[in-house]
Scaffold this active site. Structure first.
Site, PDB file in Angstrom:
ATOM      1  N   HIS A 151      96.271  12.947  40.944  1.00  0.00           N
ATOM      2  CA  HIS A 151      95.878  14.256  41.452  1.00  0.00           C
ATOM      3  C   HIS A 151      95.358  14.157  42.881  1.00  0.00           C
ATOM      4  O   HIS A 151      94.974  13.080  43.349  1.00  0.00           O
ATOM      5  CB  HIS A 151      94.754  14.848  40.585  1.00  0.00           C
ATOM      6  CG  HIS A 151      95.203  15.296  39.234  1.00  0.00           C
ATOM      7  ND1 HIS A 151      95.345  16.628  38.889  1.00  0.00           N
ATOM      8  CD2 HIS A 151      95.539  14.585  38.128  1.00  0.00           C
ATOM      9  CE1 HIS A 151      95.756  16.710  37.638  1.00  0.00           C
ATOM     10  NE2 HIS A 151      95.874  15.489  37.152  1.00  0.00           N
ATOM     11  N   GLU A 215      91.944  10.788  41.114  1.00  0.00           N
ATOM     12  CA  GLU A 215      91.803  11.713  42.241  1.00  0.00           C
ATOM     13  C   GLU A 215      91.948  10.909  43.530  1.00  0.00           C
ATOM     14  O   GLU A 215      91.195   9.965  43.770  1.00  0.00           O
ATOM     15  CB  GLU A 215      90.448  12.412  42.194  1.00  0.00           C
ATOM     16  CG  GLU A 215      90.256  13.321  40.991  1.00  0.00           C
ATOM     17  CD  GLU A 215      91.039  14.621  41.113  1.00  0.00           C
ATOM     18  OE1 GLU A 215      91.574  14.902  42.209  1.00  0.00           O
ATOM     19  OE2 GLU A 215      91.109  15.356  40.112  1.00  0.00           O
TER      20      GLU A 215
END
Length: 335
Positions: A151, A215
């Protein structure tokens, strides 16, 4: 390069390939399963027993991880990267990827672990399809299952690259996997302590994989990710794929660990989050700070020592998480 190596190009164009299965000169089979879904199988005599699921674009505008997977697929299709693991590449939300938006109607990464059954529309159907693809891929017995869901965030972060490690009752987090994340460039890991409705939680809880949400920085348009340093992650994924990886099972030096203290849930339209709109992930909060307020004078006041906030978002739908309060923790009790 084999045509199936152009999975991203096919996905952006909304086209199906003329040939659904192709084989590299090294005997690696590529098979198109569905829009944005490609299975890679090494020759049977080279298969090392690892099943690796790599997903990106669950939120459509996460271009840095999409470009990373595209690079790996190209290398395999050109016979430059020779897999010894089975791999499933998934581009999660094709329509949002094409539009360059985070989602079209619903956040796909809030529709797993049964939530898509309570909803409707194309993104709920896509979440159901992603679960089915993962179910099938991880259905072979006696194999090592690993899932990285890649992500980028809608906001900046004081710790740019970090991972979220799902939770399941009776199952302990793995020191070896944390060492692997550290080697892949992750600066911090959030050890979760309750079930979740995101994709990595589904594959961890229901399919027995070692699963992580990674992330990798802030979301930017295609071709503008020069500031996102994903070279360590790329290098580690290459080693997992070609079987050349060595993992220091003990060294977690420099890796920051956090645990969830509380989730901030938005119950109504009256919800107010008392943070600047540009607050960064991992921002520290003082004890006594009134973090949020909602109906019936309900308030979230910071009580924890060393508390930080991640994923603050007051615009989520009612009933969903509007932020997570986290606190530092240690590696005690890891297996």
């Amino acid at each position: 390069m084999l045509a199936l190596g152009k999975l991203l190009e096919l996905t952006l164009a909304g086209r199906e390939p003329a040939e659904k299965t192709q084989t590299t000169v090294g005997g690696v089979r590529l098979r198109w399963l569905s829009e944005g879904a490609l299975e890679v199988r090494p020759p049977q005599d080279l298969d090392n027993g690892t099943d690796l699921l790599l997903s990106a674009g669950i939120h459509g505008n996460e271009t840095a991880p999409i470009e990373l997977l595209d690079e790996l697929i190209h290398s395999i299709a050109r016979n430059e990267l020779k897999p010894r693991a089975r791999i499933l590449f998934l581009f999660g939300n094709p329509e949002a990827i094409r539009r360059g938006e985070r989602y079209v109607e619903q956040d796909v990464n809030r529709l797993f672990n049964g939530r898509h059954e309570l909803s409707g529309g194309p993104e709920a159907l896509r979440a159901c399809e992603l679960e089915r693809l993962a179910d099938t891929f991880f259905s072979l017995p006696d194999r090592y299952r690993l899932h990285y869901d890649l992500h980028t965030a809608i906001r900046g972060s004081k710790i740019e690259q970090f991972a979220l490690y799902p939770w399941k009752e009776g199952r302990q987090h793995s020191r070896r996997e944390l060492a692997r994340l550290r080697a892949a460039g992750m600066e911090a890991v959030l050890l979760q302590n309750k079930p979740s409705i995101v994709f990595s939680s589904y594959t961890y809880d229901k399919l027995g994989a070692e699963s992580f949400t990674l992330e990798l920085g802030k979301a930017r348009p295609f071709g503008q990710n020069q500031q996102v340093n994903i070279r360590p992650l790329h290098a580690r994924l290459v080693r997992i794929i070609d079987g050349s990886e060595t993992v220091d099972e003990e060294s977690l030096e420099g890796l920051q660990l956090f645990s969830v203290a509380r989730e901030i849930i938005k119950h109504s339209d009256a919800f107010r989050l008392h943070l600047p709109v540009d607050v960064e992930n991992f921002s520290e909060l003082d004890k006594g700070y009134v973090l949020a307020e909602d109906l019936a004078d309900s308030r979230w006041i910071v009580e924890e020592e060393g508390a930080r906030i991640i994923f603050p978002n007051p615009k989520v739908k009612n009933g969903l998480r509007a932020g997570i309060l986290i606190v530092p923790t240690t590696a005690d009790g890891l297996v």
